[in-house]
Design an enzyme around this catalytic site. Sequence first.
Site, short mmCIF file in Angstrom:
data_model
loop_
_atom_site.label_atom_id
_atom_site.label_comp_id
_atom_site.label_asym_id
_atom_site.label_seq_id
_atom_site.Cartn_x
_atom_site.Cartn_y
_atom_site.Cartn_z
N CYS A 298 11.21 13.54 -8.68
CA CYS A 298 11.58 13.97 -10.02
C CYS A 298 12.20 12.80 -10.76
CB CYS A 298 12.54 15.15 -9.98
SG CYS A 298 13.13 15.64 -11.63
N CYS B 180 9.70 19.88 -12.30
CA CYS B 180 10.55 19.93 -11.12
C CYS B 180 11.18 21.32 -11.00
CB CYS B 180 11.66 18.88 -11.25
SG CYS B 180 12.92 18.97 -9.96
N ASP C 5 -0.31 4.34 1.31
CA ASP C 5 -1.08 5.33 2.08
C ASP C 5 -0.42 5.75 3.39
OD1 ASP C 5 -1.63 3.06 3.75
OD2 ASP C 5 -3.38 2.60 2.52
N ASN D 198 0.83 -1.20 0.00
CA ASN D 198 0.00 0.00 0.00
C ASN D 198 0.87 1.25 0.00
OD1 ASN D 198 -2.12 -1.79 0.17
ND2 ASN D 198 -2.30 -1.61 2.39
N SER E 211 -4.34 -10.23 -2.63
CA SER E 211 -4.63 -11.34 -3.54
C SER E 211 -3.35 -11.89 -4.16
CB SER E 211 -5.57 -10.88 -4.65
OG SER E 211 -4.96 -9.87 -5.43
N ASN F 258 -7.05 -13.70 3.82
CA ASN F 258 -7.63 -12.83 2.80
C ASN F 258 -9.07 -13.25 2.55
OD1 ASN F 258 -7.04 -10.65 0.84
ND2 ASN F 258 -7.60 -12.19 -0.68
N HIS G 186 5.96 -0.22 -2.40
CA HIS G 186 5.54 0.50 -3.61
C HIS G 186 5.58 2.01 -3.44
CE1 HIS G 186 3.22 -3.33 -5.01
NE2 HIS G 186 4.52 -3.43 -5.19
N CYS H 96 15.25 21.05 -11.68
CA CYS H 96 15.88 20.71 -12.96
C CYS H 96 14.94 20.76 -14.15
CB CYS H 96 16.52 19.32 -12.88
SG CYS H 96 15.31 17.97 -12.87
N CYS I 3 16.19 14.27 -11.78
CA CYS I 3 17.24 14.50 -10.78
C CYS I 3 17.02 13.70 -9.50
CB CYS I 3 17.36 15.99 -10.45
SG CYS I 3 15.96 16.67 -9.51
#
Length: 341
Positions: free
Chosen positions: A186, A241, A163, A161, A283, A307, A178, A244, A189
């Site tokens: 950026c 950015c 969050d 997740n 999953s 699950n 993740h 740069c 850079c």
Amino acid sequence: MTSSATPAAAEGGGRAGPAADVGRWFATATRKPLDAPGPARGGPRRQAWGPMEGADYGRRSPADEVDAALALLRDRPVAVLTGAGMSTGSGLPDYRGREAVPRSPMTYQEFIGHDLARRRYWARSTVGWEQFRRARPGPAHRLLAALHATAFPNTAVITQNVDGLHAAAGSDPVVDLHGRLDRVRCQQCDALSSRTALHQRMLSMNPQLAARLPELAAEAAQAPDGDAEVDRTSSFRYPPCPLCGGILKPDVVFFGESARREVVGAAFAALEAADALLVLGSSLTVQSGLRFVRAARRQDQPVVILNDGPTRADAEATLRLHGRLEEVLARWVHAAGAPLP
């Protein structure tokens, strides 16, 4: 990724008040805006994600199986791998639960290679950002944090997740496999910056959208992917950015993109230090999470999977539990003699 990156009585969680449907921010931009002439633009379309056809949702494992799983994990270092089902109780929908909205995820190549995709992503996320920021840890997050101190020590919570809710609930250490949506990176850079600061900048660059933010947020929450008015805002402006001039991207892993090497290394180090792996609310559809189950089995570590709905690793689990995360975790916290959070 999921909502939790990118991607309900969903993968194990309950539901609190609605937050933002983060998965819709990452939906593909290949569908042509409804008021735009000409053919659809964007990158290649991926197969849509949604509930698994024929999946047996809503099952509950008997109490003796739930207790046996805790006995297997008790008093041993455990690596915990979590997915989108952990955050459905915070109002963040998942990709694969029984009430998930089918959507085709945006790829990294689409975001980087197509201005329309970036406009669509940033317009959507600007509309939903304040709502997303209101998400708070749900019962499953708090119960898992309570278990660390009572039933089994954790080497890390490895979460798919984006969050930040595990850390907010008190779990430590947390490996954000993740990435995190509250950061921006950026692509030229590699500088990190605050998503909140970028939000304010984009509001100032798009005053007409800013003036209608609550109205657009309400509409986007109800409209199918590609049909909300915000998706037709092809004039949306987003900044480069400031250091740069490169492309700014949320610091999360898109489909078609690899997780950062140092983050993956930290996750595998946590698994190496553990005696067991516990999977909650995933999953395991994508290889990014599935590889940890397979690595645990190669190391002869027991694997417990909890699950609601099938997982890609069901056949590899030492114990496979079905049910709502908060119910099973609450039973474990009670059995460990800790007060319910």
